[in-house]
Write an enzyme that holds these catalytic residues in place. Structure first.
Site, PDB file in Angstrom:
ATOM      1  N   ARG A  52       1.134  -1.073   0.151  1.00 49.43           N
ATOM      2  CA  ARG A  52      -0.109  -0.473  -0.389  1.00 49.43           C
ATOM      3  C   ARG A  52       1.032   1.042  -0.224  1.00 49.43           C
ATOM      4  NH1 ARG A  52      -4.971  -2.091   2.147  1.00 49.43           N
ATOM      5  NH2 ARG A  52      -4.615  -3.852   2.795  1.00 49.43           N
TER       6      ARG A  52
ATOM      7  N   SER B  33     -19.333  -1.672   2.551  1.00 46.80           N
ATOM      8  CA  SER B  33     -18.315  -0.333   2.184  1.00 46.80           C
ATOM      9  C   SER B  33     -18.459  -1.030   1.087  1.00 46.80           C
ATOM     10  CB  SER B  33     -17.304  -0.308   2.642  1.00 46.80           C
ATOM     11  OG  SER B  33     -16.509  -1.291   2.670  1.00 46.80           O
TER      12      SER B  33
ATOM     13  N   HIS C  90     -21.183   2.930   7.306  1.00 48.75           N
ATOM     14  CA  HIS C  90     -21.241   3.914   5.820  1.00 48.75           C
ATOM     15  C   HIS C  90     -22.174   4.129   6.063  1.00 48.75           C
ATOM     16  CE1 HIS C  90     -16.971   2.598   5.089  1.00 48.75           C
ATOM     17  NE2 HIS C  90     -17.587   1.441   5.096  1.00 48.75           N
TER      18      HIS C  90
ATOM     19  N   LYS D 155     -16.733   9.026   9.426  1.00 44.64           N
ATOM     20  CA  LYS D 155     -16.774   9.377   8.455  1.00 44.64           C
ATOM     21  C   LYS D 155     -17.924  10.015   8.156  1.00 44.64           C
ATOM     22  CE  LYS D 155     -15.993   3.524   7.464  1.00 44.64           C
ATOM     23  NZ  LYS D 155     -14.209   4.365   7.264  1.00 44.64           N
TER      24      LYS D 155
ATOM     25  N   THR E 136      -7.820   1.898  27.595  1.00 41.89           N
ATOM     26  CA  THR E 136      -7.274   3.235  26.186  1.00 41.89           C
ATOM     27  C   THR E 136      -7.787   4.028  27.164  1.00 41.89           C
ATOM     28  OG1 THR E 136      -7.179   3.272  24.065  1.00 41.89           O
ATOM     29  CG2 THR E 136      -9.009   2.281  24.572  1.00 41.89           C
ATOM     30  N   THR E 137      -7.076   5.455  26.529  1.00 40.86           N
ATOM     31  CA  THR E 137      -6.945   6.920  26.532  1.00 40.86           C
ATOM     32  C   THR E 137      -8.610   7.297  26.012  1.00 40.86           C
ATOM     33  OG1 THR E 137      -4.775   7.057  26.732  1.00 40.86           O
ATOM     34  CG2 THR E 137      -6.235   8.879  26.359  1.00 40.86           C
TER      35      THR E 137
ATOM     36  N   THR F 188      -8.022  -6.728  -0.464  1.00 47.01           N
ATOM     37  CA  THR F 188      -9.634  -5.984   0.002  1.00 47.01           C
ATOM     38  C   THR F 188     -10.553  -6.251  -0.595  1.00 47.01           C
ATOM     39  OG1 THR F 188      -8.517  -3.993   0.276  1.00 47.01           O
ATOM     40  CG2 THR F 188     -10.513  -3.590   0.653  1.00 47.01           C
TER      41      THR F 188
HETATM   42  N1  PMP Z   1     -17.244  -0.947   9.931  1.00 44.04           N
HETATM   43  C1  PMP Z   1     -16.662  -1.495   9.239  1.00 44.04           C
HETATM   44  C2  PMP Z   1     -18.337  -1.617   7.842  1.00 44.04           C
HETATM   45  C3  PMP Z   1     -15.981  -0.043   8.211  1.00 44.04           C
HETATM   46  O1  PMP Z   1     -15.928  -0.456   6.932  1.00 44.04           O
HETATM   47  C4  PMP Z   1     -14.963   0.764   8.609  1.00 44.04           C
HETATM   48  C5  PMP Z   1     -13.674   1.263   8.749  1.00 44.04           C
HETATM   49  N2  PMP Z   1     -13.526   1.646   7.200  1.00 44.04           N
HETATM   50  C6  PMP Z   1     -14.946   0.023  10.379  1.00 44.04           C
HETATM   51  C7  PMP Z   1     -15.715  -0.376  10.904  1.00 44.04           C
HETATM   52  C8  PMP Z   1     -13.951   0.653  10.888  1.00 44.04           C
HETATM   53  O2  PMP Z   1     -14.282   2.282  11.174  1.00 44.04           O
HETATM   54  P1  PMP Z   1     -12.933   3.518  11.563  1.00 44.04           P
HETATM   55  O3  PMP Z   1     -12.682   4.037  11.011  1.00 44.04           O
HETATM   56  O4  PMP Z   1     -13.889   4.346  12.504  1.00 44.04           O
HETATM   57  O5  PMP Z   1     -12.439   2.450  12.568  1.00 44.04           O
END
Ligand code: PMP
Length: 407
Positions: A21, A188, A216, A247, A276-277, A362
């Site tokens: 990438r 997505s 999404h 998003k 986690t913070t 992907t």
């Molecule tokens: N769920 C789906 C379907 C996604 O496409 C993504 C990120 N592309 C996430 C969860 C993760 O979300 P984030 O980018 O907020 O970590």
């Protein structure tokens, strides 16, 4: 350094496979998004972004920026701790209320990203509910898959959006086994939408909980931007709605919305939440402003739909194949990894257009694509330029066109 040879050889393998990438080094221009500058070595090139997941441009919205500035100036930069140890500010509390209200649920819980919210919630439920079987759609996001795997719960993968297959699996499980059906609303990469109502009907029939990733869709669909479940009047039939603030809401962070008891359970047991913070308060304030804005205003959504329809129409006119799905995601199908990368590179170099190529792993081999996400901020001239450039490159790469009737 120790092991560097190993790291290099693995990276070389990735490059040889064409899966390495490369990131575009971008600076978005405030007030002018989707315009940006791409830093390539020492040169800087103006580009128009066509693959952003800041779907509505809310990352540049003046109300969001004002809320973030205000919080930064009044409460400072970081949260200063985990949520448990001094990191819960009033901005976090207000945002969780806002999210619960958005989805018509009793409570909501914030995480540092959508990825973490899926991973931590499914990981916790799978590990802590004795005998839980998680039925996971075959195209679920990596964060759900990893969470389920981490939980060590029994997993059943059902064919993507296939109700018969889901029912066959539900039927084969013992009636008294606790079950959870995990799926997404808008997927997505293909931009298709799950049959949520029918999945809820099956969940009722077989006494399963439902977990819906609306990453999404939140901000994008429904009268108040509550997602596809809101648009279809189904929010009360989903046990756990998961979403992102990164998003359509234009900031960063993730969350779940559910019953007060379930949220309290995850809050109390999920290590990905506890250790986690917390998100910076300014991020929470910006996200809150974004959600409030999109609850009240459909203007961005309407404009975006208009731009998506225009791009699709123009692609149809020149026969560029794309998946005719009912969402805002336009997957333009190239079907070859080398050509896909070539088109992406040439769009950037010669046309100042940025669309990241989407190749294996992907998406499946042979379905390599350019995933285009038009936004309210793309102008008519931007659309003309995009379609003109694709037309030129389609010819140059000798890619097939589709007759209008076949699309
Ligand atoms: N769920 C789906 C379907 C996604 O496409 C993504 C990120 N592309 C996430 C969860 C993760 O979300 P984030 O980018 O907020 O970590």
């Amino acid at each position: 350094m120790k092991y560097d040879d190993y790291f290099r050889s693995e990276l070389t393998r990735l490059k040889d496979e064409g899966n390495y990438r490369v990131f575009a080094d971008l600076e978005r221009e405030r007030g002018a998004f989707p315009k940006a500058r791409n830093h390539i070595d020492d040169a800087v090139r103006d580009v128009t972004i066509w693959c952003s997941n800041d779907y509505l441009g809310m990352g540049q919205n003046p109300e969001v920026l004002a809320a973030m500035h205000e919080a930064l100036d009044t409460v400072g930069a970081g949260a200063g701790g985990t949520r448990n140890i001094s990191g819960t500010t009033h901005h976090h509390v207000l945002l969780e209320r806002e999210l619960a209200d958005l989805h018509g649920k009793e409570a909501a819980l914030l995480f540092t990203s959508g990825y973490v919210s899926n991973w931590a919630t499914l990981g916790t439920l799978g590990a802590k509910i004795p005998g839980l079987v998680i039925l996971s759609d075959a195209l679920n996001h990596a964060s759900m898959i990893e969470g389920i795997r981490h939980s060590k719960a029994q997993k059943v993968i059902w064919k993507h959006n296939d109700l018969d297959d889901l029912e066959a699996h539900l039927m084969a499980l013992p009636a008294n086994a606790p079950k959870l059906i995990a799926f997404e609303s808008v997927y997505s990469m293909d931009g298709d939408i799950a049959p949520i109502k029918e999945i809820c009907d099956l969940a009722d029939r077989y006494n399963a909980m439902t977990y819906l990733d609306e990453v999404h869709a939140v901000g994008m669909y429904g009268p108040r931007g509550g997602g596809i479940a809101e648009r279809e009047g189904l929010m009360d039939r989903i046990d756990i709605i998961e979403g992102t603030l990164g998003k359509a809401f234009g900031v960063v962070g993730g969350y779940i919305a559910a019953s007060a008891d379930l949220v309290d359970f995850v809050r109390s047991f999920a290590s990905g939440f506890i250790f986690t913070t917390a998100l910076p308060p300014a991020v929470a304030a910006g996200a809150c402003a974004s959600i409030r804005h999109l609850k009240a205003s459909a203007a961005e959504r309407d404009l975006q739909k208009d731009k998506v329809a225009k791009v699709r129409e123009k692609l149809d006119e020149i026969g560029i194949p794309h998946i005719p799905n009912p969402s805002h995601i336009i997957p333009v199908m190239v079907g070859d990894p080398v050509k896909c990368k070539f088109i992406s590179d040439t769009l950037m170099d010669q046309f100042g257009i940025y669309i990241q190529p989407i190749n294996y792993p992907t998406v499946p081999k042979g379905t390599e694509r350019l995933r285009i996400t038009p936004g309210p901020v793309h102008s008519e001239a931007d659309i003309e330029r995009l379609v003109g450039a694709l037309c030129t490159l389609w010819t140059q790469c000798q890619l097939a066109r589709q007759p209008l009737a076949a699309q």
